[in-house]
Design a protein around this motif. Structure first.
Motif, mmCIF file in Angstrom:
data_model
loop_
_atom_site.group_PDB
_atom_site.id
_atom_site.type_symbol
_atom_site.label_atom_id
_atom_site.label_comp_id
_atom_site.label_asym_id
_atom_site.label_seq_id
_atom_site.Cartn_x
_atom_site.Cartn_y
_atom_site.Cartn_z
ATOM 1 N N TYR A 118 41.411 44.354 69.237
ATOM 2 C CA TYR A 118 42.398 44.859 70.202
ATOM 3 C C TYR A 118 42.305 46.380 70.323
ATOM 4 C CZ TYR A 118 46.967 46.343 71.953
ATOM 5 O OH TYR A 118 47.968 46.950 72.656
ATOM 6 N N ARG A 144 35.210 45.724 72.225
ATOM 7 C CA ARG A 144 36.133 45.506 71.112
ATOM 8 C C ARG A 144 36.285 46.808 70.337
ATOM 9 N NH1 ARG A 144 32.091 42.904 72.435
ATOM 10 N NH2 ARG A 144 32.202 40.735 73.064
ATOM 11 N N THR A 155 38.905 43.671 77.255
ATOM 12 C CA THR A 155 39.229 43.941 75.860
ATOM 13 C C THR A 155 40.105 42.826 75.299
ATOM 14 O OG1 THR A 155 41.134 45.278 76.545
ATOM 15 C CG2 THR A 155 39.064 46.458 76.152
ATOM 16 N N PRO A 156 40.042 42.605 73.988
ATOM 17 C CA PRO A 156 40.876 41.561 73.387
ATOM 18 C C PRO A 156 42.367 41.836 73.587
ATOM 19 C CG PRO A 156 39.127 42.209 71.888
ATOM 20 C CD PRO A 156 39.130 43.201 73.018
ATOM 21 N N LYS A 157 43.115 40.755 73.757
ATOM 22 C CA LYS A 157 44.565 40.870 73.938
ATOM 23 C C LYS A 157 45.245 41.328 72.646
ATOM 24 C CE LYS A 157 45.267 37.435 77.554
ATOM 25 N NZ LYS A 157 45.867 36.136 77.883
ATOM 26 N N TRP A 187 32.457 43.994 78.143
ATOM 27 C CA TRP A 187 33.243 43.384 77.065
ATOM 28 C C TRP A 187 33.265 44.402 75.941
ATOM 29 C CZ3 TRP A 187 35.291 38.685 78.248
ATOM 30 C CH2 TRP A 187 34.654 37.925 79.234
ATOM 31 N N ASP A 226 42.005 35.005 75.503
ATOM 32 C CA ASP A 226 41.947 36.071 74.501
ATOM 33 C C ASP A 226 41.643 37.460 75.052
ATOM 34 O OD1 ASP A 226 42.401 34.328 72.299
ATOM 35 O OD2 ASP A 226 40.312 33.673 72.392
ATOM 36 N N TRP A 227 41.484 37.595 76.370
ATOM 37 C CA TRP A 227 41.006 38.854 76.933
ATOM 38 C C TRP A 227 41.913 39.379 78.047
ATOM 39 C CZ3 TRP A 227 36.707 41.315 74.983
ATOM 40 C CH2 TRP A 227 35.974 40.584 74.041
ATOM 41 N N ARG A 259 44.744 40.123 68.808
ATOM 42 C CA ARG A 259 43.421 39.528 68.600
ATOM 43 C C ARG A 259 42.518 40.546 67.899
ATOM 44 N NH1 ARG A 259 46.328 36.655 71.718
ATOM 45 N NH2 ARG A 259 45.617 34.740 72.693
ATOM 46 N N ASP A 297 32.137 35.569 71.477
ATOM 47 C CA ASP A 297 33.599 35.532 71.617
ATOM 48 C C ASP A 297 34.085 35.740 73.053
ATOM 49 O OD1 ASP A 297 32.897 38.233 71.836
ATOM 50 O OD2 ASP A 297 34.565 38.939 70.606
#
Length: 140
Positions: A103, A68, A95-97, A66, A129-130, A100, A34
């Motif tokens: 998050y 999550r 980190t995911p936005k 990365w 997405d990040w 997402r 991802d």
């Protein structure tokens, strides 16, 4: 490279705004399918070599982490990452936005950074997405 070419690269390479430099050793932690591939390739283009993986056993100039929400404890991950960087090195926490999967609340990132002895110096849009947070350890 001309100034015009530099500006063209800034527009096309998402990693230029993260401050990477040629020759830096960058270790990547938390890679999965991802992640933002365009950002990874941009970092490699700037540093002139591939990113080191989690098995790299020397110190790095920068760690790209990365992370999550379901990856475990963020503070523990940051403490582990600190041990991987050279003095004066930095960690880019990706980190995911908002909205997402995975998050993480900005307040949780700030708390984990402070608990692990890091300072958050800036945040950036790191792709579709990040979100990226630049974390540094205080000078010793």
């Amino acid at each position: 490279m001309s100034a015009t070419a530099d500006h063209a690269e800034e527009r096309t390479n998402p990693a230029t705004k993260l401050g990477f430099e040629p020759g830096q050793v960058v270790q990547e932690i938390g890679y999965d399918d991802d992640v933002e591939q365009e950002l990874r390739e941009g970092i490699e283009a700037i540093i002139g070599q591939e990113l080191e993986d989690e098995d790299y056993d020397d110190v790095a100039d920068v760690v790209v982490l990365w992370f999550r929400d379901d990856d475990g404890d963020l503070t523990d991950a940051l403490v582990d990452a600190i041990g991987l960087i050279d003095e004066g090195g930095q960690i880019w926490l990706l980190t995911p936005k908002t909205g997402r999967d995975g998050y993480i609340e900005p307040s949780d990132i700030n708390e984990a950074a402070q608990t692990s002895g890091l300072s958050q110096t800036r945040s950036i849009n790191a792709g579709k997405d990040w979100t990226g947070s630049r974390l540094i350890s205080p000078k010793r």
